[in-house]
Design a protein around this motif. Structure first.
Motif, PDB file in Angstrom:
ATOM      1  N   LEU A 580       0.848  -1.194   0.000  1.00 43.33           N
ATOM      2  CA  LEU A 580       0.000   0.000   0.000  1.00 43.33           C
ATOM      3  C   LEU A 580       0.880   1.239   0.000  1.00 43.33           C
ATOM      4  CD1 LEU A 580      -2.769   1.384   0.187  1.00 43.33           C
ATOM      5  CD2 LEU A 580      -2.608   1.216   2.679  1.00 43.33           C
ATOM      6  N   VAL A 581       0.822   2.002  -1.116  1.00 43.51           N
ATOM      7  CA  VAL A 581       1.524   3.287  -1.202  1.00 43.51           C
ATOM      8  C   VAL A 581       0.549   4.351  -0.694  1.00 43.51           C
ATOM      9  CG1 VAL A 581       2.610   4.971  -2.719  1.00 43.51           C
ATOM     10  CG2 VAL A 581       2.901   2.528  -3.169  1.00 43.51           C
ATOM     11  N   SER A 582       0.984   5.129   0.279  1.00 41.91           N
ATOM     12  CA  SER A 582       0.053   6.048   0.928  1.00 41.91           C
ATOM     13  C   SER A 582       0.737   7.337   1.325  1.00 41.91           C
ATOM     14  CB  SER A 582      -0.517   5.360   2.173  1.00 41.91           C
ATOM     15  OG  SER A 582      -1.277   6.261   2.944  1.00 41.91           O
ATOM     16  N   THR A 583      -0.067   8.371   1.490  1.00 40.46           N
ATOM     17  CA  THR A 583       0.412   9.593   2.154  1.00 40.46           C
ATOM     18  C   THR A 583       0.178   9.373   3.646  1.00 40.46           C
ATOM     19  OG1 THR A 583      -1.752  10.613   1.891  1.00 40.46           O
ATOM     20  CG2 THR A 583      -0.146  11.014   0.154  1.00 40.46           C
ATOM     21  N   THR A 584       0.248  10.392   4.454  1.00 37.81           N
ATOM     22  CA  THR A 584       0.167  10.209   5.902  1.00 37.81           C
ATOM     23  C   THR A 584      -1.257   9.975   6.395  1.00 37.81           C
ATOM     24  OG1 THR A 584       0.106  12.602   6.152  1.00 37.81           O
ATOM     25  CG2 THR A 584       2.240  11.534   6.373  1.00 37.81           C
ATOM     26  N   VAL A 585      -2.224   9.727   5.490  1.00 36.94           N
ATOM     27  CA  VAL A 585      -3.588   9.444   5.953  1.00 36.94           C
ATOM     28  C   VAL A 585      -3.629   8.172   6.782  1.00 36.94           C
ATOM     29  CG1 VAL A 585      -4.813  10.658   4.116  1.00 36.94           C
ATOM     30  CG2 VAL A 585      -4.155   8.278   3.771  1.00 36.94           C
ATOM     31  N   ILE A 586      -2.584   7.310   6.696  1.00 39.18           N
ATOM     32  CA  ILE A 586      -2.581   6.075   7.490  1.00 39.18           C
ATOM     33  C   ILE A 586      -1.800   6.263   8.788  1.00 39.18           C
ATOM     34  CG2 ILE A 586      -2.901   4.506   5.551  1.00 39.18           C
ATOM     35  CD1 ILE A 586       0.506   4.616   6.949  1.00 39.18           C
ATOM     36  N   GLU A 587      -1.533   7.518   9.151  1.00 41.09           N
ATOM     37  CA  GLU A 587      -0.676   7.781  10.318  1.00 41.09           C
ATOM     38  C   GLU A 587      -1.234   7.189  11.601  1.00 41.09           C
ATOM     39  OE1 GLU A 587       0.832  11.601  12.938  1.00 41.09           O
ATOM     40  OE2 GLU A 587       0.038  11.942  10.947  1.00 41.09           O
ATOM     41  N   VAL A 588      -2.548   7.289  11.794  1.00 40.86           N
ATOM     42  CA  VAL A 588      -3.125   6.798  13.049  1.00 40.86           C
ATOM     43  C   VAL A 588      -4.283   5.854  12.769  1.00 40.86           C
ATOM     44  CG1 VAL A 588      -2.485   8.763  14.488  1.00 40.86           C
ATOM     45  CG2 VAL A 588      -4.585   8.866  13.164  1.00 40.86           C
ATOM     46  N   GLY A 589      -4.460   4.908  13.681  1.00 40.12           N
ATOM     47  CA  GLY A 589      -5.675   4.101  13.675  1.00 40.12           C
ATOM     48  C   GLY A 589      -5.686   2.893  12.775  1.00 40.12           C
ATOM     49  N   VAL A 590      -4.928   2.885  11.673  1.00 43.80           N
ATOM     50  CA  VAL A 590      -4.983   1.774  10.739  1.00 43.80           C
ATOM     51  C   VAL A 590      -4.343   0.546  11.385  1.00 43.80           C
ATOM     52  CG1 VAL A 590      -4.278   0.951   8.465  1.00 43.80           C
ATOM     53  CG2 VAL A 590      -4.962   3.329   8.770  1.00 43.80           C
ATOM     54  N   ASP A 591      -5.079  -0.569  11.391  1.00 39.05           N
ATOM     55  CA  ASP A 591      -4.643  -1.754  12.126  1.00 39.05           C
ATOM     56  C   ASP A 591      -4.710  -2.976  11.212  1.00 39.05           C
ATOM     57  OD1 ASP A 591      -3.981  -3.620  13.978  1.00 39.05           O
ATOM     58  OD2 ASP A 591      -5.692  -3.281  15.311  1.00 39.05           O
ATOM     59  N   VAL A 592      -3.568  -3.362  10.627  1.00 40.12           N
ATOM     60  CA  VAL A 592      -3.491  -4.551   9.771  1.00 40.12           C
ATOM     61  C   VAL A 592      -2.368  -5.435  10.336  1.00 40.12           C
ATOM     62  CG1 VAL A 592      -3.152  -5.419   7.420  1.00 40.12           C
ATOM     63  CG2 VAL A 592      -4.276  -3.199   7.776  1.00 40.12           C
ATOM     64  N   PRO A 593      -2.712  -6.421  11.173  1.00 44.16           N
ATOM     65  CA  PRO A 593      -1.678  -7.226  11.847  1.00 44.16           C
ATOM     66  C   PRO A 593      -0.712  -7.935  10.902  1.00 44.16           C
ATOM     67  CG  PRO A 593      -3.833  -7.583  12.857  1.00 44.16           C
ATOM     68  CD  PRO A 593      -4.069  -6.773  11.619  1.00 44.16           C
ATOM     69  N   ASN A 594      -1.131  -8.221   9.659  1.00 45.90           N
ATOM     70  CA  ASN A 594      -0.269  -8.950   8.732  1.00 45.90           C
ATOM     71  C   ASN A 594       0.801  -8.062   8.093  1.00 45.90           C
ATOM     72  OD1 ASN A 594       0.356 -11.455   7.375  1.00 45.90           O
ATOM     73  ND2 ASN A 594      -0.408 -10.493   5.506  1.00 45.90           N
ATOM     74  N   ALA A 595       0.688  -6.736   8.255  1.00 41.83           N
ATOM     75  CA  ALA A 595       1.692  -5.825   7.679  1.00 41.83           C
ATOM     76  C   ALA A 595       2.918  -5.812   8.577  1.00 41.83           C
ATOM     77  CB  ALA A 595       1.112  -4.412   7.551  1.00 41.83           C
ATOM     78  N   SER A 596       4.092  -6.149   8.014  1.00 40.84           N
ATOM     79  CA  SER A 596       5.287  -6.296   8.846  1.00 40.84           C
ATOM     80  C   SER A 596       6.446  -5.408   8.400  1.00 40.84           C
ATOM     81  CB  SER A 596       5.749  -7.763   8.837  1.00 40.84           C
ATOM     82  OG  SER A 596       6.018  -8.177   7.506  1.00 40.84           O
ATOM     83  N   LEU A 597       6.245  -4.631   7.343  1.00 44.58           N
ATOM     84  CA  LEU A 597       7.315  -3.726   6.896  1.00 44.58           C
ATOM     85  C   LEU A 597       6.735  -2.357   6.564  1.00 44.58           C
ATOM     86  CD1 LEU A 597      10.255  -3.165   6.014  1.00 44.58           C
ATOM     87  CD2 LEU A 597       9.674  -4.093   3.754  1.00 44.58           C
ATOM     88  N   MET A 598       7.334  -1.334   7.125  1.00 48.77           N
ATOM     89  CA  MET A 598       6.947   0.057   6.850  1.00 48.77           C
ATOM     90  C   MET A 598       8.145   0.768   6.236  1.00 48.77           C
ATOM     91  SD  MET A 598       5.139   2.927   7.131  1.00 48.77           S
ATOM     92  CE  MET A 598       3.716   2.490   8.132  1.00 48.77           C
ATOM     93  N   VAL A 599       7.952   1.330   5.039  1.00 54.27           N
ATOM     94  CA  VAL A 599       9.002   2.129   4.393  1.00 54.27           C
ATOM     95  C   VAL A 599       8.524   3.576   4.370  1.00 54.27           C
ATOM     96  CG1 VAL A 599      10.373   2.502   2.314  1.00 54.27           C
ATOM     97  CG2 VAL A 599       9.702   0.173   2.946  1.00 54.27           C
ATOM     98  N   ILE A 600       9.325   4.489   4.914  1.00 50.74           N
ATOM     99  CA  ILE A 600       8.957   5.910   4.923  1.00 50.74           C
ATOM    100  C   ILE A 600       9.969   6.662   4.065  1.00 50.74           C
ATOM    101  CG2 ILE A 600       8.481   7.944   6.324  1.00 50.74           C
ATOM    102  CD1 ILE A 600       7.991   6.050   8.692  1.00 50.74           C
ATOM    103  N   GLU A 601       9.485   7.182   2.942  1.00 50.39           N
ATOM    104  CA  GLU A 601      10.367   7.870   1.996  1.00 50.39           C
ATOM    105  C   GLU A 601      10.580   9.316   2.444  1.00 50.39           C
ATOM    106  OE1 GLU A 601      10.822   8.083  -2.863  1.00 50.39           O
ATOM    107  OE2 GLU A 601       8.934   7.428  -1.998  1.00 50.39           O
ATOM    108  N   HIS A 602      11.783   9.851   2.210  1.00 53.87           N
ATOM    109  CA  HIS A 602      12.123  11.219   2.651  1.00 53.87           C
ATOM    110  C   HIS A 602      11.803  11.379   4.132  1.00 53.87           C
ATOM    111  CE1 HIS A 602      13.207  12.774  -1.257  1.00 53.87           C
ATOM    112  NE2 HIS A 602      12.085  12.331  -1.766  1.00 53.87           N
ATOM    113  N   SER A 603      12.227  10.422   4.926  1.00 61.07           N
ATOM    114  CA  SER A 603      11.871  10.421   6.357  1.00 61.07           C
ATOM    115  C   SER A 603      12.388  11.660   7.081  1.00 61.07           C
ATOM    116  CB  SER A 603      12.413   9.154   7.027  1.00 61.07           C
ATOM    117  OG  SER A 603      13.808   9.038   6.818  1.00 61.07           O
TER     118      SER A 603
END
Length: 730
Positions: A580-603
Motif C-alpha cells: 500500500l503506497v500512501s500519504t500520511t492518511v494512514i498515520e493513526v488508527g490503521v490496524d493490519v496485523p499482517n503488515a510487517s514492513l513500513m518504508v517511509i520515503e524522505h523520512s
C-alpha cells in the motif's frame, strides 16, 4: 538610524528610518475600530499593530526586542576590526554612481583616523543628495577589509550631531508597514502608560529571586524595572545573558508568564468544578461483564487502572476532563469502548469523534463488532456520521441520534454539526485530540447545554506528553497513562537507509510479499503542497507497480473519493493487496496485523512524533516487523542537523515517551502541541525544559493565590493572557 538610512538597512530590521513615518505621532491606545467605523480608517501602521496582536498598552510593553544595536559610542575607524559592527562619524570626501559591473552608489568617508567606502546597490536620489561631498554623517554598519581598503555595504546613516543614546537600541519583531522608529516610539509611550503595578502576592518571589539575592548578585527586578531594562538595556550588559534569557530581568518575566498560565489553568478547572454533569452509575452493570467476556484477550494492568480512573470520574456530578494517553498500540480503543459501555449502561448516549474518516471508520468497525451484539437486545444501535454520507443515510442516522436509539455515535467532525441533536449525550470521547481545534471541542461539549449540564470529556492521544508539558499545558486536565503494551507485541527494528539504495529495499519488499506479508510505503507531504504530495505518491505507486510484477500495489491519499479509499483499505486489510503506497492518511488508527514492513520515503521531512506514529502501523501481529527510514541528502551530500537528530532518535528507541521528550527538545512546546490548537501560543518567553524551577514555583503558588488573592490573580491573568485564557476552557 535616521532620515538618510538605506533600504538595505531597513531590510535587515535595523534603525533604517523613514522621514514620513518619523513625523507621525505614536498612537499607543488600544488599536481597534470604533463601532460602525470601517477598518480601513486605521493607518497602515495601526493595522500592522493589530496584525501583531498589539492592541493594549500592556501588549506593546510585552513585545520584546529580537536583538539590540549599540549606538551609544562612536568608534574611530582605526580601531574598527574586520567584521565589527560599529558606529562612526565621518565626512564625505567623494561620491559617485558607478554603472559597472552594475549600478551602485560609492561614497568615500574619512573620520581623521582612516577612510572607508560605503556601497549602496539600492538608493534614492534623496539619499544620494544627503551624502554629498562635505556632508558630515553618523554611520553604522559592518566593517569589511579588502583589496581596496575598508568598506561598509548598505550601512545605516543620518546627519551627524545630537546626543548619543545612553542605552542599547532595540530591534523589534515587525511586519510590513510598521517601521522600527514608529514601533519604538509606540512601545516607549506604552511603557510609560501601562499599569505595571505588582500582582505577585506579598513575599511570594520566585526562586530565582532568592537565588540571586542569597549570592549577593543583582536581585530579581520588579516588573516595571525588568521591562524597562529589557527594552533599553545598559551598554555594559553581557549580551549573552539577554540572548539566552538568563538575565534576572528575563527570569522575572518568565516567572510571571508561567504563573499567569498556571492561574488560568487552575481557574478553568475550578469553573468546571462548579458545572454539573450526568452521574453515570448503573444499578446493575451486566453490560460491562458481557463486553469483557466476549473479548478475545484480557486487559493489561495499566488498562484496568485507567478504566477505574475514568469510571470514578464519570460517577461524579462534576464534568470529567481527562486526557488518556498511551503509546502506539497500547489499547486505548478498548478503554474508550469500556467507558462508552458504562455510559450506555447508565441510560445515556456517548459520542466518539476522530479526525479522519479512515480512523473513524476503523473505530466504527471495531465498536460495531464489540457492541452491536450487546446493544441489539436493548433496542439500541451504533450510529455513523461522516461528511461524505448520502442524504438518505444521513437523515436516518440523525433520527436515530435524536430519538436516543443510537446509544453510541461514531464519526468525524460531522458529529458536532448543528443539525446533530442528541437526546441525552453524557460522554464525549475525542481521539487524537491534538488534531481538533478549541471551537470544535467546545461545540461537542455544548450538545448538552439545553439541560444545564455538560457531558464528561475523555480525550485520547497516542502522542505521549512529556512531564513538563503535562505540568504546564495540561495542568487543568487529569491525565491517565497506559504505560504498558499488551503481551505478544513484537519489537520493531528500525533501519536508516539512504534513498540511493532504494532498489535494495524494493528487493526486500518482494521477499516479504512472497512470504505472505504486507508492506506500507509512505510518501511525504512536501512543503505543505497537496499537489506535490499527490504526484509524489502517484509516481511512487507507478514505479513500485512496475518493479514488483505480479504484486497488487494500492494507492491511498486524501483526495480520493471516500468509497475508493474504503475499497483500497478493505483490499489491504483482507490481505489481497501486498503493498500500500500512501500519504500520511494512514498515520493513526490503521490496524493490519499482517503488515510487517513500513518504508517511509524522505523520512527526514517528517516530525519525530509523526514518524513514531507511522512506525506503529507495523508490529501489530506475531511476525518480526521492521521500519525502513529512507532519507535523502542535500546537494552537498549532507543531512540537516534536525534531520539527523530525528532519525537518530528513531533508531535508538521505540519508547513513545522518550520520543516525545526528544521531539519537545527539537521542536519546542508550541509546535509539539499546535499551541494547544488555539492558534495562539500560550508561552512566549518561558522554556519548559530550562525553567522547571520557575514552573514548580508557579504550580505551587497558583491555587493558593486564587484562594487568598483572587483580585490579584484576575489582574495577573488579564495582563498576560487577555482573551487567550478562554482557550483553556476546552
Amino acid at each position: 538610524m535616521g532620515a538618510g538610512a538605506s533600504a538595505g538597512a531597513k531590510a535587515r530590521g535595523g534603525r533604517a528610518s523613514d522621514k514620513k513615518s518619523a513625523r507621525k505621532p505614536a498612537k499607543t491606545d488600544e488599536v481597534k475600530p470604533k463601532p460602525g467605523e470601517a477598518k480601513k480608517a486605521l493607518s497602515p501602521a495601526q493595522q500592522a499593530l493589530l496584525k501583531l496582536g498589539l492592541r493594549r498598552d500592556i501588549d506593546l510593553t510585552l513585545h520584546l526586542p529580537l536583538r539590540y544595536e549599540d549606538e551609544t559610542r562612536i568608534t574611530p575607524l582605526k580601531n574598527a576590526r574586520d567584521g565589527d559592527t560599529v558606529q562612526i562619524e565621518a565626512t564625505v570626501t567623494h561620491s559617485e554612481v558607478q554603472l559597472r559591473p552594475r549600478r551602485m552608489l560609492k561614497v568615500t568617508v574619512e573620520d581623521g583616523t582612516g577612510s572607508c567606502v560605503l556601497t549602496f546597490f539600492s538608493f534614492y536620489p534623496s539619499q544620494q543628495k544627503a551624502m554629498a561631498v562635505g556632508a558630515r554623517l553618523r554611520i553604522r554598519g559592518e566593517v569589511k577589509g579588502g583589496f581596496w581598503g575598508r568598506q561598509m555595504m548598505h550601512p545605516a546613516f543620518r546627519a551627524a550631531g545630537g546626543e548619543l543614546p545612553t542605552a542599547l537600541t532595540p530591534v523589534y519583531p515587525t511586519v510590513a508597514s510598521l517601521p522600527q522608529p514608529y514601533l519604538r516610539r509606540a512601545i516607549a509611550t506604552a511603557l510609560l502608560r501601562a499599569d505595571l503595578s505588582e500582582t505577585l502576592p506579598p513575599g511570594e518571589l520566585p526562586p530565582v529571586a532568592q537565588h540571586y539575592g542569597s549570592n549577593g548578585l543583582q536581585p530579581l527586578y520588579e516588573l516595571r524595572s525588568a521591562l524597562t531594562f529589557l527594552h533599553h538595556p545598559a551598554p555594559d550588559v553581557a549580551l549573552a545573558t539577554l540572548e539566552d534569557h538568563s538575565h534576572p530581568a528575563w527570569q522575572r518575566l518568565k516567572a510571571e508568564e508561567l504563573l499567569a498560565q498556571q492561574l488560568s489553568q487552575y481557574e478553568a478547572k475550578r469553573e468546571r468544578a462548579r458545572l454539573k454533569a450526568p452521574v453515570l452509575r448503573a444499578a446493575h452493570d451486566e453490560l460491562t461483564q458481557q463486553f469483557l467476556g466476549q473479548l478475545p484477550f484480557g486487559l493489561t494492568g495499566a488498562q484496568q487502572r485507567v478504566v477505574g480512573e475514568i469510571r470514578a470520574d464519570m460517577e461524579r456530578s462534576i464534568p470529567m476532563h481527562r486526557l488518556l494517553q498511551g503509546d502506539v498500540g497500547s489499547g486505548k480503543t478498548v478503554v474508550a469502548a469500556l467507558s462508552a459501555v458504562a455510559c450506555i449502561a447508565a441510560g445515556w448516549q456517548c459520542a466518539l469523534m476522530a479526525p479522519t474518516e479512515i480512523l473513524a471508520e476503523q473505530h466504527f468497525g471495531k465498536l460495531v463488532g464489540w457492541l452491536e451484539p450487546l446493544l441489539a437486545p436493548l433496542g439500541k444501535r451504533v450510529a455513523w456520521l461522516a461528511g461524505a454520507q448520502k442524504k438518505k443515510e444521513r437523515a436516518e442516522m440523525l433520527a436515530l441520534v435524536e430519538s436516543g436509539e443510537a446509544a453510541l455515535v461514531v464519526g468525524t467532525h460531522a458529529v458536532i454539526q448543528e443539525q446533530v441533536q442528541f437526546r441525552n449525550l453524557a460522554l464525549a470521547v475525542i481521539d487524537e485530540q491534538h488534531r481538533f481545534g478549541v471551537a470544535q471541542r467546545l461545540a461537542l461539549r455544548q450538545k448538552l447545554a439545553a439541560t444545564g449540564m455538560e457531558p464528561h470529556l475523555l480525550m485520547m492521544s497516542a502522542t505521549p506528553i512529556p512531564r513538563t508539558l503535562a505540568m504546564s499545558y495540561y495542568a487543568d486536565l487529569d491525565v491517565s497513562t497506559i504505560d504498558e503494551l499488551p503481551p505478544g507485541r513484537t519489537p520493531i527494528v528500525t533501519k536508516l537507509i539512504s534513498d540511493s539504495r532504494k532498489d535494495e529495499v524494493i528487493e526486500r519488499i518482494g521477499a516479504q510479499v512472497a512470504s505472505g506479508r504486507q508492506v506500507y510505503w509512505v510518501c511525504p507531504l512536501i512543503e505543505e503542497s497537496e499537489a506535490l504530495d499527490l504526484s509524489n505518491a502517484t509516481a511512487t505507486h507507478e514505479y513500485l507497480s512496475e518493479m514488483l510484477p505480479g504484486v497488487m500495489v494500492g494507492l491511498l491519499h486524501s483526495r480520493m473519493p471516500t468509497a475508493e479509499k474504503k475499497a483500497v483499505m478493505e483490499l489491504f486489510s483482507a490481505g489481497v493487496m501486498g503493498v500500500l503506497v500512501s500519504t500520511t492518511v494512514i498515520e493513526v488508527g490503521v490496524d493490519v496485523p499482517n503488515a510487517s514492513l513500513m518504508v517511509i520515503e524522505h523520512s527526514e521531512r517528517f516530525g519525530l512524533s509523526q514518524l513514531h506514529q507511522l512506525r506503529g502501523r507495523v508490529g501489530r501481529g506475531a511476525a518480526a516487523s521492521a521500519c525502513v527510514l529512507l532519507y535523502s541528502v542535500n546537494d552537498n551530500g549532507r543531512l540537516s542537523d534536525t534531520g539527523k537528530e530525528r532519525l537518530r532518535a528513531m533508531a535508538e528507541t521505540n519508547d513513545g515517551f522518550e520520543i516525545a521528550r526528544r521531539d519537545l527538545e527539537i521542536r519546542g512546546p508550541g509546535e509539539f502541541l499546535g499551541s494547544r490548537q488555539s492558534g495562539a501560543p500560550m508561552l512566549r518567553f518561558a522554556d519548559l525544559e530550562q525553567d522547571v524551577l520557575l514552573l514548580d514555583w508557579a504550580r505551587e503558588l497558583a491555587p493558593r493565590m486564587l484562594e487568598r488573592y483572587p483580585a490579584l490573580a484576575a489582574r495577573h491573568v488579564s495582563r498576560w493572557l487577555g482573551g487567550k485564557a478562554e482557550y483553556l476552557k476546552a
